[in-house]
Design a protein around this motif. Structure first.
Motif: not given
Length: 254
Positions: A54-68
Motif C-alpha cells: 500500500m503506497y498512497w502519498p498525499r501527492e497521489h491523492n492530489t492528482v486524483i482530486q485535480k483530475i476530478l
C-alpha cells in the motif's frame, strides 16, 4: 508560466499508487494545461503495485482530486483502462464522478482524422499470453526506478540535470528492448491499418513516439514515470508530443 489550452490531451501510464509515479511533475502538467477533452490512456492507477504494497502519498491523492476537479469544471474526461488497472475494464461505459470509462474509443480531430484510442497491451503478445513474464518485468522495472532515484539525487547534488531515466537509458541501449518496441509498433499498426481509422493513439510501453508507418499514424503518449510526456491536439487539429520536463515542442503532425 502561462496556462496552455488545447482541444484534446492524452496522458497514460501515470502509475498512481506506485513509487514509479512522478506525481510532482504530473501535478505541474495538470496545473498548466487545460483541454476540452482529456483521455486517460491506461495504467492510471497501478493495482499491481498496490496489491504488493500500500503506497498512497498525499501527492497521489492530489492528482486524483485535480483530475476530478477538471471533470467537474467541464473537461470531458475518458478513462481507457490498461493492464495495470484492468479491473476497471469491467465497467465499460460506466460514469464515475463525471469520468466515463471506455475500453476503447474513436476520436476525430478538428482536421477530420480518426484515431483509435487504446491502452495498447491488447497488442503486446507478452502481456496477453505470458502475464507472469510481464509481472516479472514490472518488478525489475520497479528496481530500476528505485535506483534511478539515487542517481537523480547524485546528479542534482553535482548540479547536473536531474531529469534522467535509468530504465529509459537501458531500454534504448539493450538490443532486445529496442526490438520489442519495434515489434510492438509494427504489430499494432499491422493489426489496425485495415480498420476505418487514420491512426492509433496508445500507451503501455513507456516510449513516446509520433510517426507514420505504412501510411498509418502511430502515436504513443509515453508516460509520467520515465519521460513525463503527453500528446495534445491544438484547436486546428495539429497533434503535438510534449516532453513536459523539457517543455519541448518540436514533434508536430498536421
Amino acid at each position: 508560466m502561462k496556462n496552455n489550452s488545447y482541444r484534446t490531451i492524452w496522458i497514460s501510464d501515470l502509475h498512481i499508487g506506485s513509487t514509479q509515479c512522478q506525481a510532482d511533475v504530473l501535478l505541474d502538467f495538470l496545473k498548466y494545461n487545460d483541454s476540452e477533452k482529456l483521455y486517460l490512456v491506461g495504467d492510471i492507477i497501478d493495482f499491481w503495485a498496490l496489491s504488493k504494497k500500500m503506497y498512497w502519498p498525499r501527492e497521489h491523492n492530489t492528482v486524483i482530486q485535480k483530475i476530478l476537479r477538471k471533470a467537474r469544471r467541464g473537461t470531458h474526461i475518458i478513462y481507457i483502462p490498461g493492464n495495470h488497472d484492468e479491473n476497471v475494464r469491467d465497467y465499460d461505459s460506466y460514469i464515475f464522478g463525471d469520468i466515463i470509462v471506455k475500453n476503447s474509443d474513436i476520436h476525430t480531430t478538428a482536421g477530420n482524422k480518426r484515431f483509435l484510442i487504446v491502452h495498447g497491451d491488447e497488442y503486446d503478445t507478452i502481456a496477453q499470453h505470458h502475464q507472469w513474464i510481464a509481472k516479472l518485468g514490472s518488478d525489475g522495472y520497479d528496481i530500476l526506478v528505485e535506483l534511478n532515484r539515487v542517481i537523480k539525487a547524485v546528479r542534482r547534488y553535482f548540479g547536473v540535470n536531474s531529469h534522467f531515466s535509468l530504465a529509459a537509458y537501458i531500454k534504448y541501449k539493450v538490443k532486445n528492448a529496442v526490438q520489442f518496441i519495434s515489434d510492438y509498433e509494427e504489430n499494432i499498426v499491422h493489426t489496425l491499418k485495415k480498420e476505418n481509422v487514420d491512426g492509433v493513439i496508445c500507451g503501455h510501453i513507456h516510449h513516446a513516439e509520433m510517426k507514420e508507418i505504412d501510411q498509418f499514424l502511430y502515436i504513443n503518449t509515453g508516460d509520467f514515470v520515465e519521460s513525463c510526456t503527453a500528446i495534445v491536439e491544438h484547436f486546428d487539429g495539429r497533434l503535438e508530443l510534449i516532453h513536459w520536463t523539457e517543455v519541448n515542442h518540436e514533434d508536430v503532425i498536421d
